[in-house]
Structures are given as C-alpha cells and as structure tokens.
Design an enzyme around this catalytic site. Structure first.
Site, PDB file in Angstrom:
ATOM      1  CG  HIS A 266     -11.495 -29.239  16.597  1.00  0.00           C
ATOM      2  ND1 HIS A 266     -11.153 -28.112  17.295  1.00  0.00           N
ATOM      3  CD2 HIS A 266     -12.700 -28.984  16.028  1.00  0.00           C
ATOM      4  CE1 HIS A 266     -12.120 -27.213  17.148  1.00  0.00           C
ATOM      5  NE2 HIS A 266     -13.064 -27.710  16.390  1.00  0.00           N
TER       6      HIS A 266
ATOM      7  NE  ARG B 192     -10.485 -21.713  17.124  1.00  0.00           N
ATOM      8  CZ  ARG B 192     -10.402 -22.561  16.116  1.00  0.00           C
ATOM      9  NH1 ARG B 192      -9.763 -22.222  15.021  1.00  0.00           N
ATOM     10  NH2 ARG B 192     -10.948 -23.754  16.204  1.00  0.00           N
TER      11      ARG B 192
END
Ligand SMILES: Cc1cc2nc3c(=O)[nH]c(=O)nc-3n(C[C@H](O)[C@H](O)[C@H](O)COP(=O)(O)OP(=O)(O)OC[C@H]3O[C@@H](n4cnc5c(N)ncnc54)[C@H](O)[C@@H]3O)c2cc1C
Ligand code: SF4
Ligand code: SF4
Ligand code: FES
Lengths: 599, 251
Positions: free
Chosen positions: A237, A257
C-alpha cells in the site's frame, strides 16, 4: 494418545472476518449446522480495521456507474490477470450485498437525497465506495457479527487456532487446533470446511497487518493438497505511516486521497503527474488545475493522478525516494490540509485525525502526513472455482483474502470488503450444496491426530532451542529486503536461499512456560505457515520475469506478453515440495472482451 | 533511554508484578514495550492486540491505574522516572497476565433483540438523512474495548453482572433503539435484562471511552427517559399494550 476435545459440524468456517461471518450466515440460512472459529476474540479480525469503504456500483452518486464499469476497473487494476468470472460475479453482486448490510442494520454515510453515500478511491472511475467515515470495516464486522449470533445453529469458538486440516480419501473431513486460553487440543469433524483466514503480511517487516496474518489458511490448504495461485502478487500500500518508528507500517487510508489529499516530494512538487501509465492517460488529469476542478465537482474534469492504482502510486513514491526527493523520514508528504477545511477532514477522516494526533504529534488539518509503502494485502491465495468458491480439494472452500484469483495482480481499494461479502456468501452456498450432495462421510484418522498433537507440543518439550521471535524477525528481514516492493533475480534468489537456510531452524525452536495463553508457543506454531507462504511468494516471484501490478521486477520492468496469459499455480509434490505450474488464463467471452477494446 | 515496566504476571489463582527494563524509542507506546518484553525477555507474557492503531479494542489494560488502550498510550507521557505499572482489567477474571476473560460481554450481547427494519420505500430503498443517522453513528463507533465496563462501579465494585449489562450494551441498545429504520420494542429488555435502572449516571464510563462516545449523556440518559415515558405515560402505555410497538413519538 494425546487428549483432545471434539466437535462435529456440517460446515466448519475457519475465520471470523467479513468473509467467514458472511459464509457462516449463509450456510446457517441453508440449514447447516455451523462451527465458526477464530484466533482472536469475535469482532477483532482484520476486517474491523478496514477504513475507506466497500466498493459496489450502486450508482447513488454517479449515475453513469454500473457493474460493467466496475468490472472493467477491477480487471484493469489487476492488469488483466484476474479470473474474469470472479471479477464479473463480484461486480454484479456487490450492490446487493451492500444493500443487504443496510437491511441488517449497517448505517452508512448518506447522500443528500438520503441514500448510501459513495466516495472516490484509486482505480475506480466513479465514486463507488460506500463508507462510514474512515471506519467502514468496523460497521461491517459489527453488523455481520450481530447477524451471526442471532443465526440458527452457529457455534462460535473464539481464541481457537486451527493448525491443520484433516483429510481422508482425497477429501476434507475436519480440522485440528488448540484453544489459546488453555492450550488444550480440539478436533472438528466436518463435512465441509470454509477457509476465511485472511492474509500473510506478518512475514514482512513493514506491514499494516496484525499478528493474525501468518498465512495459516494458504499453508494448511497447501499441506492438505489444495492448489494455490498468484502468490507472487503482494500489495504494498503506498501510504503507510513511516514515523515515528512505533507506527511504521500502520495504514493511512486511501480515503485521504479519495477525499482530495495530494502527494508531494521534498521539493514540494505534486509528483504523481509524472507517473501516469499509458493505459490510464485518458482518465487522469494532467495538470493541477484540472485536478482541482475535479475536486470541486466539475464532471468534465479528469481525476487527480493521486487516485491511480496502488501499485503505480507505491512505485512512484519509491522512485522519488531513489531520486533523492524523499520526505524527512524517507517517504512522501500526503497533504489534505491544503485541499479541505478542518471540519470536513475531521468528519470524513476521524480516525486518521486521531491516529496522527496521538501517535505522531501531527495535526492533519494543518500539517502534511509523512507516508511510504507498507505490506498490506495478498492478491494470491487458495485457488477456487468462481461460482462455488470450492478449492481443488473436494470439501474445502475459501473466501476473502485467503482466496486467490479475483484481484489478479493488483487489488483496487474497497474491492476487498465487497469480495468478502460476495464470495463469503457463495462459499456458504457452495459448502451447503456440497454437504447436501454428500453420500458418505469420511472418517478421521486417529493416528494423524496423534502425530499432529505431538508436533504441536514439541517446542515446549525440547530441552534447548531457539527463541521463535528471533526466527520471525529474521524471516521478516529476508522478505522485506529480498522479496519486497522492487524485486530482481539476484535479490530473489538470495532471499530464497536464505529462507531455505533458516527453515530447518524452525524445527529447533523452544518456548518457555506452559500451555495456557502462551504467545511464545503460538508464535512457534505459526512459523510453519509463514515459511510455506514466504517460499511460495519468493518462488513465484522469481519465475515471473516481468513487472505487473503488485509485482515489480527491476530486471524486467515491462509487461511480458506471454506471461500476461498465464497464472502460476502452486501444487504440492511430495511431502514438502512445491511445484509451480503455468496455467493459461480462462478465456473471456466476447461480450466482456468487448469492454476492453482499445486498451 | 531505559524505562522500567512493572507488569502483572499471574493467573486466576495468584499473581505478582514483575519489573522489566525496556529500551525506549521515539513515539513508543506501551504495547511496544510489552512486545519488546515478549520478544526478548519473557516469550510467554500474555496480552491481546490486533490493530495497534486504536481500532479493534483488543489491548485494554490498566496503565498506572488508568484504564486505557495500550496501543494508544505513548510512553513519553509517563517519563517521570517511576516504573510504568501495567495490569489487566479489574472487572473481569484474569486468564493470564494481561489477558482477562471477557466472555460475559458476549453473552450479554446475545440478549439484545436484533435490528428489525421497517418496510422499504416504493422505490426499493430506505432513505435516511445524515443528520438522522449522526446520533447512531456515534454509538456505532464502539470498538468493544470494554474499558467502560471495567470502570463502571456497578460491575467493578458491586459485580452485579447478573443484573446489569453495563454501559457498552446500553450504548449498543441505544444504537438500535435510535436507528431511524428500526421497529423493534426493546424498552422492557433495556429495563429488565440490561438493568438500566442500576446506572446512577456517574459518567465514569464516558470519561474512559477511547472513541469519545458520550455514553451517558447521549446514550443512557435518553434510554432512561424512554423507559419512563413508556411506563408512566398512560397513552403510550396503552399504545404499546395494543400494538406491541413502542410509542411513535419516541422513535
Ligand atoms: C488497516 C487496513 C485497512 C483496510 N481498509 C480496507 C478498505 O477500506 N476497503 C477494503 O476493501 N479493504 C480494506 N482492507 C483489506 C481488508 O480489510 C481485508 O482484506 C479483509 O478484511 C480480509 O477479510 P477476511 O474476512 O478475508 O479476513 P479477516 O478479516 O482478516 O479475518 C480472518 C479471520 O481468520 C481467523 N484465522 C486466521 N488464521 C486462523 C487459524 N489458523 N485458525 C483459526 N482462525 C484463524 C482470524 O482470527 C480472523 O478471524 C484493509 C486492511 C487493513 C489491514
Ligand atoms: S454512568 Fe452509569 S453506566 Fe456509566 S459508569 Fe456510571 S453507573 Fe456505570
Ligand atoms: S463504549 Fe467506548 S469504552 Fe465502552 S466498549 Fe465501546 S469503545 Fe470501549
Ligand atoms: S491493538 Fe487494536 S485497539 Fe489496541
């Protein structure tokens, strides 16, 4: 003979995360008598930690969304290596599974017109993730947990670890393990077994995963004779915490995000614009201005490149590091403070706010976070049939992270929670049907049970030997340094050689203390699975001489056309031998293939 | 820097505090110290943990007398030269070291009547506004750390586990009762099985909740009011008798 307690069940579900709970509910609804075991307390599985959301084309926020778009995003995200049938079933059924959670009491965040709200996430063309702030997994596991405890004939066995699957005549007949509390042994006689044990991340040094993620399910399935698939594909990740040391690896949800967070390097450049791969160019903004307009809701604007798939973002952060443009502690800056107001951030990302404030002295409504790649998820796992979730071993089913195929070489964020629901349910149905069709039941082999008990006790009975924690640390170093995010032939070969060298030492670990709640002993017993999975990952990674999705090879930086047509399947050949076989991808029917014209 | 940890070692029969020296590093939390002891000094030191980020509620313990999550307790807040004392929750029987038997909580949960939604709207959906769900979302943040159960004097000092379900399960009941779609009547269950009357609103539970749930003000007090309304308002009482449903105004 060693003493043990025994239970008899139609279906034994190993694992009580989202997949296991959903499977147990389904099997119970279909009249099965179900046993559900988990290593931790109920409600503490990895699923509880999931933050960002569950992906389903509900089309509540963006009416252009539908299962075909979700399917296409999933396949592209997996770089076309996915089992297309699983990806199709997943995209088609996910909306119903999410709505079903609502019917069972889950309370998702709402749209203005009162429906389930959906947020943007990496690789999903439209806002698709149903969520509850940044604690979606908690909502999901609690809902399923409550449904389960009110289901008929489900017996939950908490803090019970399964060590081995039992087979006879080439099919499953039960499992053996121990109670963590007392250290006593327990044998389940079962007509069918559903594995829902999750992933393998604990074999890496930097990880978002808990002590539970030692790859037990993949390993015991392999030992029992079931095939594994795609084990080279581990997801790193892009945004784990990197500082302070204590929290290195702890996840920072992609929701940051999704809500507008941007990535910058030490030069204050928004570097993701430089890393947009060719096939995604038409869907991603190429200027900060366009990205800003997208955030403000302009439907004509394309998505910001921070929302590219995880493999792409993780590699970009790594490249910036190599180019000498890393943040103070060797990662990148993730900044949402400049994009959203403080109240909004606290409402949509409350646990991120709390996590950074308490653990890193960073106020994310005012300061940027420092982030870097962390081992997060394994795409590979037990090879299953897409319709029934049955493995290649009759009577053994697998769902959730432990199963392979659905995500190909890279998983999209949010596609795991939906995967758990869709294939958890299918595994429950598959197992119930299998049990109903069974004509005879297999018997347990007493001798095998006895040897297994002795094997489990061995670390406690050795007069001298090594500390299991030392071996784990060495394995984590090897996996992190040689089989990590950027791989090459030399590193992988060296890593494999080191694993082989370390492995015999597992047979010589010794633990102090007694059988009651002894973590050292539990750690010693987890080693075998960690080694099986680590070896499988390294071996498959060595053979895949290309870069694709979560698997990046420095020495083969591009796609390989031929390798793009096959999965690596791992079979057991001999007592401890692994055989890797190339298997052609199933061919997509014309109507689905149509969706990828022009890619 | 070296710090001394004084950790409870023992089982349900007997136990004592054992001192361990740990190397303290930047940002370290108490759970890191426990893990360091496990890995280097005493591999059989028992504790529970999973997420190490305050999300699963596994690592509850009492640190210097205060009920807390070990993974969210920074070591540097205790840097006064004295040993950091870590012991298991007091309200539950010790299994080993820092691990307690919390199974009673799971039994209480089973008694709570499950969610029963009203019919869907004509278009097949349920509509709820965000402001309508804010309240239950607060309760649903609960990570089942049982710290509130541990400090509630009804359970901790008076051990009334047969009569009282504790703050955690009053919060759970509130999350169902105040769910905009729910139609179940839990009033008697809350009063009788969960023993809501035993809570005398000391708010100790609210103070320790790591999720900052206003357990007493937002959960328990409104439930108590509903019970009073349902039992002492004759119109509501009659409505419940006839329909078997809670009074409309309270939903
Ligand atoms: C921090 C974090 C955030 C995430 N956020 C998201 C997100 O927003 N969206 C998304 O889609 N995905 C997310 N993921 C991924 C997703 O949460 C996991 O992939 C998923 O929850 C796995 O579910 P599962 O049911 O397969 O396994 P788990 O939930 O991990 O459950 C595994 C179960 O198996 C049991 N078990 C394991 N081994 C044994 C054994 N030997 N014997 C008995 N029991 C055993 C465990 O005790 C546990 O109960 C996130 C993951 C992490 C770590
Ligand atoms: S407010 Fe009630 S439930 Fe909370 S601690 Fe006090 S008595 Fe217990
Ligand atoms: S209400 Fe708060 S203190 Fe109580 S169990 Fe839940 S999270 Fe823990
Ligand atoms: S380990 Fe999950 S709350 Fe502490």
């Amino acid at each position: 003979m060693t003493k043990y307690e025994s239970f008899e069940q139609d279906v034994l579900v190993i694992g009580a995360g989202g997949a296991g709970l959903r499977a147990a509910i389904e099997a119970s609804d279909l009249g099965m008598n179900v046993g559900l075991v988990c290593k931790s307390l109920l409600g503490k599985a990895h699923t509880v930690m999931a933050e960002g959301g569950v992906a389903a084309a509900l089309a509540n926020v963006e009416t252009r969304d539908n299962w075909k778009v979700h399917f296409r995003d999933t396949m592209r995200g997996g770089k076309m290596l996915n089992n297309y049938r699983m990806a199709q079933i997943h995209a088609q059924e996910a909306p119903d599974r999410v709505r079903e959670l609502e019917a069972w009491g889950a309370v998702f965040d709402r749209t203005k017109d009162g429906r389930i709200l959906q947020r943007n996430f990496g690789g999903h063309l439209y806002p698709r993730l149903a969520h509850v702030g940044d604690r979606t997994g908690l909502e999901m596991i609690r809902t399923l947990q409550d449904k389960t405890v009110h289901s008929k004939n489900v017996k939950v066995h908490m803090e019970c670890t399964i060590y081995k699957l039992l087979t006879n005549d080439g099919r499953i007949c039960g499992a053996i393990g121990y109670w963590r509390e007392t250290g006593r042994f327990i044998v389940f006689k079962a007509k069918a077994v559903i594995l829902a044990t999750g992933g393998v991340g604990k074999s890496f040094k930097i990880t978002s995963n808990s002590w539970e993620y030692t790859g037990d399910g993949q390993a015991i399935a392999f030992e029992a004779g079931a095939d594994l698939i795609d084990m080279e594909f581990v997801q790193f990740h892009p945004t784990g915490m990197i500082w302070p040391l204590s929290v290195k690896g702890t996840l920072v949800t992609e929701g940051v995000r999704g809500e507008g967070g941007v990535l910058r390097n030490s030069k204050n450049e928004r570097f993701m614009f430089k890393y947009i791969p060719e096939i995604f160019k038409k869907d991603y903004a190429d200027t900060e201005d366009e990205a800003r307009r997208w955030l403000d809701g302009d439907k004509a604007a394309r998505r910001p490149p921070e929302l590219l798939t995880r493999d792409v973002v993780a590699r970009a952060i790594n490249s910036e590091f190599k180019a000498g443009r890393a943040s103070t502690h060797g990662g990148a800056y993730l900044d949402i403070a400049s994009q959203r107001d403080g109240e909004y951030i606290k409402r949509k990302l409350p646990s991120m706010y709390h996590q950074f404030k308490e653990l890193a002295d960073v106020d994310i409504t005012k300061q940027a976070m420092e982030v870097g790649p962390t081992t997060h998820y394994i795409m590979g796992g037990v090879k299953v049939d897409g319709e029934t979730a049955q493995s290649t071993l009759p009577g053994l089913f697998a769902a959730g992270e432990v199963a392979g195929g659905m995500h190909g070489s890279n998983r999209l964020g949010g596609n795991s929670l939906s995967d758990l629901l869709v294939f958890g349910r299918r595994a429950g149905m598959g197992a119930a049907q299998y049990v109903k069709d069974l004509r005879t039941t297999a018997t347990l082999k007493e001798a095998e049970i006895d040897t297994t008990c002795k094997e489990m006790l061995a670390p406690m009975e050795r007069a001298s030997g090594e500390n299991p924690y030392v071996i784990v640390q060495e394995l984590q170093e090897i996996m992190q340094n040689h089989v990590g995010i950027i791989r090459n032939e030399n590193e992988l070969s060296e890593g494999l050689a080191k694993i082989q060298k370390l492995k015999p030492r597992v047979d010589n670990v010794r633990v102090e203390g007694g059988r009651a709640y002894n973590p050292g002993w539990h750690q010693a017993l987890d080693l075998r699975a960690m080694f099986i999975c680590s070896e499988a990952i390294a071996k498959a990674a060595l053979l895949r001489k290309e870069s694709r999705g979560g698997h990046s090879r420095e020495d083969f930086p591009n796609y390989d056309k031929e390798l793009g047509k096959i999965n690596f399947v791992i079979k057991k050949s001999g007592p401890h031998e692994m055989q890797l076989v190339k298997q052609p991808l199933p061919e997509m029917p014309a109507d689905l293939a149509e969706l990828f014209k022009g890619d | 820097m070296e710090t001394t940890m004084s950790v409870y070692r023992g089982d349900k029969n007997s136990g004592r505090f054992v001192d361990y020296k740990v190397k303290q590093f930047e940002g370290m939390v108490v759970l890191d110290a426990i893990h360091q002891i496990q890995a280097e000094q005493s591999t059989d030191l028992a504790c529970r943990w999973n997420c190490k980020a305050g999300k699963c509620g596994s690592c509850s313990a009492e640190i210097n007398g205060k009920p807390r999550l070990m993974c969210m307790s920074r070591m540097d807040q205790y840097n006064d030269g004295k040993p950091i004392v870590v012991r298991p929750l007091r309200a539950f029987p010790v299994i080993r070291d820092l691990v307690t038997d919390v199974s009673w909580n799971y039994e209480i949960n089973k008694k709570i009547k499950p969610f029963k939604p009203k019919a869907k709207e004509a278009d097949g959906t349920w509509r709820m506004q965000q402001y309508e769900v804010d309240r239950v979302q607060e309760f649903r943040k609960c990570i089942e750390c049982f710290l509130c159960q541990n400090v509630c004097h009804v359970l901790r000092d008076h051990d009334k586990k047969n009569e009282f379900g504790g703050p955690r399960f009053l919060v759970r009941a509130a999350s169902l009762e105040m769910h905009p779609l729910d139609t179940e009547d839990r009033i008697d269950m809350i009063k009788d099985s969960l023993g809501s009357g035993l809570c005398n609103i000391t708010k100790c539970c609210t103070e320790v909740c790591p999720e900052s749930i206003k357990i007493t003000d937002n959960g328990i007090i409104p439930l108590k009011e509903r019970i009073v309304d349902a039992h002492f308002d004759p119109v509501v009482w009659l409505w419940r008798k006839i329909t078997g449903k809670p009074a409309q105004p309270t939903k």
